[in-house]
Design an enzyme around this catalytic site. Structure first.
Site, PDB file in Angstrom:
ATOM      1  N   CYS A  50       0.840  -1.213   0.000  1.00  0.00           N
ATOM      2  CA  CYS A  50       0.000   0.000   0.000  1.00  0.00           C
ATOM      3  C   CYS A  50       0.867   1.253   0.000  1.00  0.00           C
ATOM      4  CB  CYS A  50      -0.907  -0.014   1.228  1.00  0.00           C
ATOM      5  SG  CYS A  50      -1.716   1.562   1.513  1.00  0.00           S
ATOM      6  N   CYS A  53       0.404   3.299   3.481  1.00  0.00           N
ATOM      7  CA  CYS A  53       0.775   2.776   4.795  1.00  0.00           C
ATOM      8  C   CYS A  53       2.099   3.404   5.277  1.00  0.00           C
ATOM      9  CB  CYS A  53       0.913   1.256   4.733  1.00  0.00           C
ATOM     10  SG  CYS A  53      -0.634   0.371   5.007  1.00  0.00           S
ATOM     11  N   HIS A 113      -4.326   0.398   8.034  1.00  0.00           N
ATOM     12  CA  HIS A 113      -4.810   0.101   6.681  1.00  0.00           C
ATOM     13  C   HIS A 113      -6.203  -0.538   6.685  1.00  0.00           C
ATOM     14  CE1 HIS A 113      -4.115  -0.831   2.390  1.00  0.00           C
ATOM     15  NE2 HIS A 113      -4.746  -1.961   2.636  1.00  0.00           N
ATOM     16  N   ASN A 153     -13.328  10.090  -1.377  1.00  0.00           N
ATOM     17  CA  ASN A 153     -13.937   9.114  -2.272  1.00  0.00           C
ATOM     18  C   ASN A 153     -13.761   7.784  -1.593  1.00  0.00           C
ATOM     19  OD1 ASN A 153     -14.706  10.661  -4.464  1.00  0.00           O
ATOM     20  ND2 ASN A 153     -12.691  10.512  -5.420  1.00  0.00           N
ATOM     21  N   GLY A 159     -14.328   5.109  -7.612  1.00  0.00           N
ATOM     22  CA  GLY A 159     -13.054   5.468  -8.232  1.00  0.00           C
ATOM     23  C   GLY A 159     -11.924   5.629  -7.237  1.00  0.00           C
ATOM     24  N   CYS A 160     -12.157   5.190  -5.996  1.00  0.00           N
ATOM     25  CA  CYS A 160     -11.101   5.279  -4.998  1.00  0.00           C
ATOM     26  C   CYS A 160     -10.023   4.236  -5.337  1.00  0.00           C
ATOM     27  CB  CYS A 160     -11.687   5.011  -3.616  1.00  0.00           C
ATOM     28  SG  CYS A 160     -10.458   5.054  -2.326  1.00  0.00           S
ATOM     29  N   SER A 161      -8.773   4.668  -5.319  1.00  0.00           N
ATOM     30  CA  SER A 161      -7.699   3.816  -5.820  1.00  0.00           C
ATOM     31  C   SER A 161      -7.131   2.872  -4.770  1.00  0.00           C
ATOM     32  CB  SER A 161      -6.577   4.706  -6.363  1.00  0.00           C
ATOM     33  OG  SER A 161      -6.077   5.534  -5.328  1.00  0.00           O
ATOM     34  N   HIS A 164      -6.970   2.034   1.906  1.00  0.00           N
ATOM     35  CA  HIS A 164      -6.409   2.681   3.097  1.00  0.00           C
ATOM     36  C   HIS A 164      -7.240   3.943   3.399  1.00  0.00           C
ATOM     37  CE1 HIS A 164      -2.796   3.221   5.750  1.00  0.00           C
ATOM     38  NE2 HIS A 164      -3.460   4.349   5.925  1.00  0.00           N
ATOM     39  N   HIS A 166      -8.427   7.308   3.629  1.00  0.00           N
ATOM     40  CA  HIS A 166      -7.821   8.578   3.225  1.00  0.00           C
ATOM     41  C   HIS A 166      -8.811   9.450   2.468  1.00  0.00           C
ATOM     42  CE1 HIS A 166      -7.607   6.375  -0.571  1.00  0.00           C
ATOM     43  NE2 HIS A 166      -7.467   7.539  -1.179  1.00  0.00           N
ATOM     44  N   GLN A 168      -8.928  13.538   0.197  1.00  0.00           N
ATOM     45  CA  GLN A 168      -8.124  14.439  -0.617  1.00  0.00           C
ATOM     46  C   GLN A 168      -8.486  15.890  -0.343  1.00  0.00           C
ATOM     47  OE1 GLN A 168      -7.342  13.646  -4.724  1.00  0.00           O
ATOM     48  NE2 GLN A 168      -8.385  11.681  -4.658  1.00  0.00           N
ATOM     49  N   HIS A 296     -21.408  23.103   5.699  1.00  0.00           N
ATOM     50  CA  HIS A 296     -22.175  21.856   5.654  1.00  0.00           C
ATOM     51  C   HIS A 296     -21.362  20.768   4.968  1.00  0.00           C
ATOM     52  CE1 HIS A 296     -23.116  24.140   2.004  1.00  0.00           C
ATOM     53  NE2 HIS A 296     -23.276  22.977   1.398  1.00  0.00           N
ATOM     54  N   GLU A 317     -31.787  11.659 -17.051  1.00  0.00           N
ATOM     55  CA  GLU A 317     -31.056  12.420 -16.030  1.00  0.00           C
ATOM     56  C   GLU A 317     -29.907  13.231 -16.615  1.00  0.00           C
ATOM     57  OE1 GLU A 317     -30.524   8.857 -13.486  1.00  0.00           O
ATOM     58  OE2 GLU A 317     -32.056   9.976 -12.402  1.00  0.00           O
ATOM     59  N   GLN A 323     -33.405  12.208 -11.503  1.00  0.00           N
ATOM     60  CA  GLN A 323     -34.675  11.608 -11.092  1.00  0.00           C
ATOM     61  C   GLN A 323     -34.410  10.575 -10.023  1.00  0.00           C
ATOM     62  OE1 GLN A 323     -35.575   8.250 -11.819  1.00  0.00           O
ATOM     63  NE2 GLN A 323     -37.712   8.409 -11.220  1.00  0.00           N
TER      64      GLN A 323
HETATM   65  P1  H2U Z   1      -8.140   8.293  -4.461  1.00  0.00           P
HETATM   66  O1  H2U Z   1      -8.050   6.987  -3.783  1.00  0.00           O
HETATM   67  O2  H2U Z   1      -9.404   9.081  -4.084  1.00  0.00           O
HETATM   68  O3  H2U Z   1      -7.912   8.140  -5.935  1.00  0.00           O
HETATM   69  O4  H2U Z   1      -6.950   9.183  -3.898  1.00  0.00           O
HETATM   70  C1  H2U Z   1      -5.631   8.758  -3.866  1.00  0.00           C
HETATM   71  C2  H2U Z   1      -4.743   9.852  -4.376  1.00  0.00           C
HETATM   72  O5  H2U Z   1      -3.406   9.489  -4.072  1.00  0.00           O
HETATM   73  C3  H2U Z   1      -4.829  10.054  -5.871  1.00  0.00           C
HETATM   74  O6  H2U Z   1      -5.267  11.377  -6.122  1.00  0.00           O
HETATM   75  C4  H2U Z   1      -2.581   9.956  -5.087  1.00  0.00           C
HETATM   76  C5  H2U Z   1      -3.393   9.849  -6.354  1.00  0.00           C
HETATM   77  O7  H2U Z   1      -3.024  10.848  -7.272  1.00  0.00           O
HETATM   78  N1  H2U Z   1      -1.346   9.181  -5.086  1.00  0.00           N
HETATM   79  C6  H2U Z   1      -0.146   9.778  -4.712  1.00  0.00           C
HETATM   80  O8  H2U Z   1      -0.128  10.982  -4.469  1.00  0.00           O
HETATM   81  N2  H2U Z   1       0.999   9.029  -4.621  1.00  0.00           N
HETATM   82  C7  H2U Z   1       1.058   7.693  -4.911  1.00  0.00           C
HETATM   83  O9  H2U Z   1       2.105   7.093  -4.782  1.00  0.00           O
HETATM   84  C8  H2U Z   1      -0.130   7.003  -5.432  1.00  0.00           C
HETATM   85  C9  H2U Z   1      -1.418   7.771  -5.433  1.00  0.00           C
HETATM   86 ZN    ZN Z   2      -2.294   1.142   3.712  1.00  0.00          ZN
END
Ligand code: H2U
Ligand code: ZN
Length: 346
Positions: A50, A53, A113, A153, A159-161, A164, A166, A168, A296, A317, A323
């Site tokens: 990760c 981490c 994590h 996200n 779309g969260c990568s 862990h 976190h 933004q 808010h 939509e 809707q």
């Molecule tokens: P998301 O999981 O919402 O995509 O946010 C993770 C962010 O972490 C993403 O914007 C950044 C990506 O650009 N990132 C880093 O800054 N360094 C990394 O080594 C991998 C991902």
């Molecule tokens: Zn992690």
């Protein structure tokens, strides 16, 4: 007699001045789509692969410190950059582009994590609130940063990568679209009525109680009358204040309490780690007073009827107006019942 729970109707969003279509009669239609149960894997507290981490290497070679609290770093793949070629591109009345400056950061909520906000203890969530507050103040104090967007996200479906825990921060020189809409609506309301739009709204929802999910001394969590996403919610402070920096220590702790209760109840809804985009709408940091702005938080979850069946913003939509079938009142009743259950089992 026009009945909100059974007649098709449109609802007005006074914060953005947009309309949504509500079709409660459709909740009776048969459902032929698939409903799958998702197997959730228990994650380890530390994952050597990760990039968030503690102690691990990120893309580009930077190594995270052995952090034990929250941890903030500049996004290695930032969408907004501080140093850009400043300029404007214009071709007649139709083609217009302007350079944009900004800063993007990543906020790790915890070194662990395996957690999500919903799993974290209230004192851990309070540390996240404190970190958001410091970041808003620090970025907002830069003279060229006029708006600070803090968000999370959550879930691969959003779309969260990385699982862990976190969020933004994207801070920009310009005021983004949604913020401008809300700013103008709140300012016009105040000019017209000499009161605050969201103070009046919070008082109304507290009185009607129908769309409330949970509350404490300082905060309300509710399904907005004009919610677009099926399980959309909003968190509002009872007191008129513009940003996290105006909160008392008690209000920071009670925000952590409301966030815990809301996210736990979301997880209970479809017995899954509930995905969403959440974010804080705080006052622009452009040096103007913006007396009408009321802090808010919005939660926009994508799920519709199970852990896997999501709401698609498609067809009518995209071409006409958003809707929904489930009424905000029906959704609030479901979520409220779950908060009561989760409170009891605590
Ligand atoms: P998301 O999981 O919402 O995509 O946010 C993770 C962010 O972490 C993403 O914007 C950044 C990506 O650009 N990132 C880093 O800054 N360094 C990394 O080594 C991998 C991902
Ligand atoms: Zn992690």
């Amino acid at each position: 007699m026009f009945d909100l729970s059974s007649d098709p109707h449109r609802r007005y969003n006074p914060l953005t001045r947009e309309w949504i279509l509500v079709s409660p009669q459709r909740t009776k239609r048969p459902w032929l789509g698939q409903v799958e149960k998702v197997a959730e894997v228990k994650r380890p507290a530390y994952d050597p692969t990760c990039y968030l981490c503690p102690g691990n290497e990120r893309a580009g070679g930077v190594r995270n410190p052995e952090y034990t609290d929250t941890f903030v770093f500049d996004n290695d793949f930032a969408a907004l950059l501080p140093d850009v070629h400043v300029g404007e591109y214009r071709r007649g009345a139709l083609l217009l582009a302007r350079s944009e400056r900004g800063l993007c950061r990543v906020v790790c909520f915890s070194p662990d994590h395996s957690l999500t906000l919903a799993d974290m203890p209230e004192h851990g969530i309070l540390r996240v609130v404190d970190t958001w507050t410091t970041q808003y103040a620090e970025l907002g104090n830069l003279d060229w940063i006029n708006y600070v967007q803090i968000f999370e996200n959550k879930g691969a479906i959003m779309g969260c990568s990385n699982p862990h825990p976190h969020g933004q921060i994207w801070a920009s020189a310009s005021l983004p679209q949604q913020v401008l809409l809300e700013l103008h609506a709140q300012s016009d309301y105040r000019a017209d009525k000499s009161t605050c739009l969201l103070c009046d709204y919070a008082a109304l929802e507290e009185k009607e109680a129908e769309r409330l999910i949970c509350a404490n001394a300082d905060w309300l969590a509710l399904v907005p009358f004009w919610a677009t996403w099926p399980f959309e919610t909003m968190v509002l402070p009872r007191r008129h204040l513009a940003a996290l920096t105006a909160l008392t220590p008690e209000e920071c702790a009670s925000l952590a309490n409301i966030l815990k209760r809301l996210t736990v109840c979301y997880d209970a809804l479809f017995q899954t780690s509930f995905p969403y985009t959440m974010g804080l709408h705080q006052c622009p940091t452009d040096g103007q007073s913006h007396a009408a702005w009321h802090l808010h938080l919005h939660f926009y979850p994508p799920l519709l009827r199970s852990a896997t069946v999501k709401k698609h913003m498609v067809g009518y939509e995209l071409l006409a107006t958003p809707q929904r079938d489930l009424t905000p009142e029906a959704v609030a009743a479901r979520l409220r019942a779950l908060t009561e259950c989760t409170q009891r089992t605590k």
